[in-house]
Every structure is written in C-alpha cells, then in structure tokens.
Scaffold this motif. Sequence first.
Motif, PDB file in Angstrom:
ATOM      1  N   ILE A  33       0.708  -1.202   0.015  1.00 20.52           N
ATOM      2  CA  ILE A  33       0.087  -0.022   0.014  1.00 20.52           C
ATOM      3  C   ILE A  33       0.959   1.287   0.061  1.00 20.52           C
ATOM      4  O   ILE A  33       1.624   1.731   0.998  1.00 20.52           O
ATOM      5  CB  ILE A  33      -1.008  -0.036   1.163  1.00 20.52           C
ATOM      6  CG1 ILE A  33      -1.737  -1.230   1.194  1.00 20.52           C
ATOM      7  CG2 ILE A  33      -1.865   1.364   0.929  1.00 20.52           C
ATOM      8  CD1 ILE A  33      -2.562  -1.303   2.385  1.00 20.52           C
ATOM      9  N   ARG A  34       0.808   2.063  -1.192  1.00 22.34           N
ATOM     10  CA  ARG A  34       1.516   3.095  -1.279  1.00 22.34           C
ATOM     11  C   ARG A  34       2.990   3.050  -0.937  1.00 22.34           C
ATOM     12  O   ARG A  34       3.844   3.802  -0.120  1.00 22.34           O
ATOM     13  CB  ARG A  34       1.061   4.402  -0.633  1.00 22.34           C
ATOM     14  CG  ARG A  34      -0.182   4.762  -1.030  1.00 22.34           C
ATOM     15  CD  ARG A  34      -0.897   5.860  -0.385  1.00 22.34           C
ATOM     16  NE  ARG A  34      -2.279   5.888  -0.460  1.00 22.34           N
ATOM     17  CZ  ARG A  34      -3.319   5.269   0.664  1.00 22.34           C
ATOM     18  NH1 ARG A  34      -2.679   4.668   1.632  1.00 22.34           N
ATOM     19  NH2 ARG A  34      -4.488   5.334   0.302  1.00 22.34           N
ATOM     20  N   SER A  35       3.727   1.633  -1.394  1.00 25.06           N
ATOM     21  CA  SER A  35       4.861   1.454  -0.951  1.00 25.06           C
ATOM     22  C   SER A  35       5.674   0.252  -1.704  1.00 25.06           C
ATOM     23  O   SER A  35       4.681  -0.243  -2.461  1.00 25.06           O
ATOM     24  CB  SER A  35       5.005   0.892   0.601  1.00 25.06           C
ATOM     25  OG  SER A  35       6.153   0.456   0.848  1.00 25.06           O
ATOM     26  N   LYS A  36       6.949   0.445  -1.713  1.00 24.62           N
ATOM     27  CA  LYS A  36       7.733  -0.567  -2.557  1.00 24.62           C
ATOM     28  C   LYS A  36       7.792  -1.961  -1.581  1.00 24.62           C
ATOM     29  O   LYS A  36       8.102  -2.988  -2.324  1.00 24.62           O
ATOM     30  CB  LYS A  36       8.867  -0.065  -3.112  1.00 24.62           C
ATOM     31  CG  LYS A  36       8.702   0.687  -4.064  1.00 24.62           C
ATOM     32  CD  LYS A  36      10.296   1.442  -4.635  1.00 24.62           C
ATOM     33  CE  LYS A  36      10.128   2.419  -5.417  1.00 24.62           C
ATOM     34  NZ  LYS A  36      11.418   2.865  -6.221  1.00 24.62           N
ATOM     35  N   SER A  37       7.524  -2.025  -0.549  1.00 22.66           N
ATOM     36  CA  SER A  37       7.616  -3.020   0.253  1.00 22.66           C
ATOM     37  C   SER A  37       6.237  -3.509   0.799  1.00 22.66           C
ATOM     38  O   SER A  37       5.301  -2.902   0.771  1.00 22.66           O
ATOM     39  CB  SER A  37       8.442  -2.746   1.430  1.00 22.66           C
ATOM     40  OG  SER A  37       8.163  -1.979   2.148  1.00 22.66           O
ATOM     41  N   ILE A  38       6.319  -4.709   1.340  1.00 26.45           N
ATOM     42  CA  ILE A  38       4.716  -5.469   1.731  1.00 26.45           C
ATOM     43  C   ILE A  38       4.551  -4.422   2.911  1.00 26.45           C
ATOM     44  O   ILE A  38       5.238  -4.437   3.929  1.00 26.45           O
ATOM     45  CB  ILE A  38       4.831  -6.728   2.005  1.00 26.45           C
ATOM     46  CG1 ILE A  38       5.051  -7.410   0.629  1.00 26.45           C
ATOM     47  CG2 ILE A  38       3.846  -7.372   2.800  1.00 26.45           C
ATOM     48  CD1 ILE A  38       5.495  -8.879   0.837  1.00 26.45           C
ATOM     49  N   THR A  39       3.212  -3.940   3.004  1.00 21.98           N
ATOM     50  CA  THR A  39       2.765  -3.449   4.091  1.00 21.98           C
ATOM     51  C   THR A  39       1.592  -3.900   4.828  1.00 21.98           C
ATOM     52  O   THR A  39       1.104  -3.171   6.038  1.00 21.98           O
ATOM     53  CB  THR A  39       2.509  -1.618   3.767  1.00 21.98           C
ATOM     54  OG1 THR A  39       1.389  -1.861   2.638  1.00 21.98           O
ATOM     55  CG2 THR A  39       3.674  -1.240   3.227  1.00 21.98           C
ATOM     56  N   ASN A  52      -7.756  -4.264  -4.686  1.00 24.03           N
ATOM     57  CA  ASN A  52      -7.451  -5.039  -5.728  1.00 24.03           C
ATOM     58  C   ASN A  52      -6.135  -4.141  -6.476  1.00 24.03           C
ATOM     59  O   ASN A  52      -5.280  -4.657  -7.047  1.00 24.03           O
ATOM     60  CB  ASN A  52      -8.581  -4.763  -7.011  1.00 24.03           C
ATOM     61  CG  ASN A  52      -8.131  -5.445  -8.235  1.00 24.03           C
ATOM     62  OD1 ASN A  52      -7.658  -6.766  -8.337  1.00 24.03           O
ATOM     63  ND2 ASN A  52      -8.481  -4.699  -9.432  1.00 24.03           N
ATOM     64  N   ARG A  53      -6.039  -2.952  -6.168  1.00 26.73           N
ATOM     65  CA  ARG A  53      -5.276  -1.817  -6.500  1.00 26.73           C
ATOM     66  C   ARG A  53      -3.830  -2.200  -5.864  1.00 26.73           C
ATOM     67  O   ARG A  53      -2.883  -2.147  -6.695  1.00 26.73           O
ATOM     68  CB  ARG A  53      -5.269  -0.686  -6.492  1.00 26.73           C
ATOM     69  CG  ARG A  53      -4.588   0.669  -6.625  1.00 26.73           C
ATOM     70  CD  ARG A  53      -4.788   1.936  -6.273  1.00 26.73           C
ATOM     71  NE  ARG A  53      -3.859   2.905  -6.748  1.00 26.73           N
ATOM     72  CZ  ARG A  53      -3.893   4.041  -6.391  1.00 26.73           C
ATOM     73  NH1 ARG A  53      -4.875   4.566  -5.845  1.00 26.73           N
ATOM     74  NH2 ARG A  53      -2.861   4.982  -6.635  1.00 26.73           N
ATOM     75  N   TYR A  54      -4.000  -2.509  -4.596  1.00 25.06           N
ATOM     76  CA  TYR A  54      -2.324  -2.740  -3.929  1.00 25.06           C
ATOM     77  C   TYR A  54      -2.270  -4.227  -3.648  1.00 25.06           C
ATOM     78  O   TYR A  54      -1.303  -4.516  -2.986  1.00 25.06           O
ATOM     79  CB  TYR A  54      -2.562  -1.996  -2.391  1.00 25.06           C
ATOM     80  CG  TYR A  54      -2.790  -0.499  -2.504  1.00 25.06           C
ATOM     81  CD1 TYR A  54      -1.815   0.262  -3.060  1.00 25.06           C
ATOM     82  CD2 TYR A  54      -3.987   0.085  -2.519  1.00 25.06           C
ATOM     83  CE1 TYR A  54      -1.835   1.335  -3.192  1.00 25.06           C
ATOM     84  CE2 TYR A  54      -3.983   1.403  -2.510  1.00 25.06           C
ATOM     85  CZ  TYR A  54      -2.882   2.380  -2.947  1.00 25.06           C
ATOM     86  OH  TYR A  54      -3.037   3.758  -3.125  1.00 25.06           O
ATOM     87  N   TYR A  55      -3.145  -5.014  -4.053  1.00 24.32           N
ATOM     88  CA  TYR A  55      -2.780  -6.495  -4.024  1.00 24.32           C
ATOM     89  C   TYR A  55      -1.280  -7.036  -4.619  1.00 24.32           C
ATOM     90  O   TYR A  55      -1.041  -6.482  -5.639  1.00 24.32           O
ATOM     91  CB  TYR A  55      -3.870  -7.326  -4.521  1.00 24.32           C
ATOM     92  CG  TYR A  55      -3.500  -8.735  -4.530  1.00 24.32           C
ATOM     93  CD1 TYR A  55      -3.909  -9.454  -3.362  1.00 24.32           C
ATOM     94  CD2 TYR A  55      -2.850  -9.610  -5.717  1.00 24.32           C
ATOM     95  CE1 TYR A  55      -3.583 -10.886  -3.306  1.00 24.32           C
ATOM     96  CE2 TYR A  55      -2.568 -10.822  -5.566  1.00 24.32           C
ATOM     97  CZ  TYR A  55      -2.966 -11.641  -4.269  1.00 24.32           C
ATOM     98  OH  TYR A  55      -2.827 -13.032  -4.053  1.00 24.32           O
TER      99      TYR A  55
END
Length: 193
Positions: free
Chosen positions: A126-132, A163-166
Amino acid sequence: MNTKKLIAAVLFIGFCLVSQAQTTNNKKNNNEQDNLAKEYFSQIMGVAIKATTNTKLYQFVYDWLGTPYRLGGDSKKGIDCSKFSLAVYENVFNTTIGYNSRNQYANVTPVNRKDLQPGDLVFFKIRSKSITHVGVYLGDDKFAHASSSKGVMVSSLKEPYWNRYYYNGGRPKPEVSETMTADASSYKEENNK
C-alpha cells in the motif's frame, strides 16, 4: 451349554448393533452441526458454502471480528494485521509464520491469485515498494484482516482499493518456525468458559 453360547452371541451382536447405531447418529449429528456452522459463516462472511471447508478458521475469524486495530497489538484489546494473521496460524493451523508482514512473506511459497485456498495469506503493498499489509484468505475473493480504520474485518479482493494494492498470495512453507507468538490468551479464556 449351547443355549448359553447362543444367548451370549445374540447379546453381543445386539450390543454391537446398538453401538454402531449410536456411532452413526453421533456422526450424523456432527455433520449436521458442521453444515449449520458452514452455512452460518458463509452468510456472515459472504463466502460460498462450498468454500467454507475449514470451520475452525471461520470460527476463529468470527470470534475476532470487530477487534480494534492497534499497531503492535496482539490481543482482543487491539491487534495489527500481522499479529492477526500470526494468531490465526497459531490457533487454527498450529503453525508459526513470522511476526510482521514482510517476515511472513519471506516464509511462504508464492501462490497465484487464482489458486488461493482458504487459509492462504494475501499480501499488499500500500503506497510502498515493500509489503505493508497481510490478511488471511477465506475463499470467494474474501479475506480477513486487521484494518487500521475498522479493526478485524472481512474484505473483498475485488474491491478497487484492495485490488489496486494486492501484491501476491502465499502458503506457508512446511519448515517455517518462528519464536515470536501472538497473545491469544484472551481468545482461549473467552472460549473456555
């Protein structure tokens, strides 16, 4: 002497038949209760009955629904997403999977979205390059998670936001073992009354 043996044999056969009938009735009652539970959880969580194969998973999620979100929390007073998924795995699957979402992802075998099964983990960036964020897949594109805004809840992977951040799904590797555990004492205490 033959009469005594005959009477003993008839009594033994009768006992076996009664015992078998009781066992059959117990199995039938257990199946009926399990089917009722599956139907109930199917309606509450919006998952098709055929997808509700693990009643223990759905019961655990149901018991935690509405628990408030608390970063770092690991009890019914407040819990975060990774501690919730950790608690699910410890209490439902007797497996420890890691103490944060990135660590949990490192301990899974990736699973394509179309191949997800109830109990698999779903990960988000979510708004990140890593899992949040992490949740536990329930079936029919539904997953349980601890949302920072609404606490423990069931959401759909089809919702535009999720769906967007999955990012990916995952199934814990068999050799996974961590020492960090979630405090599920409040769950155990409430359900042992």
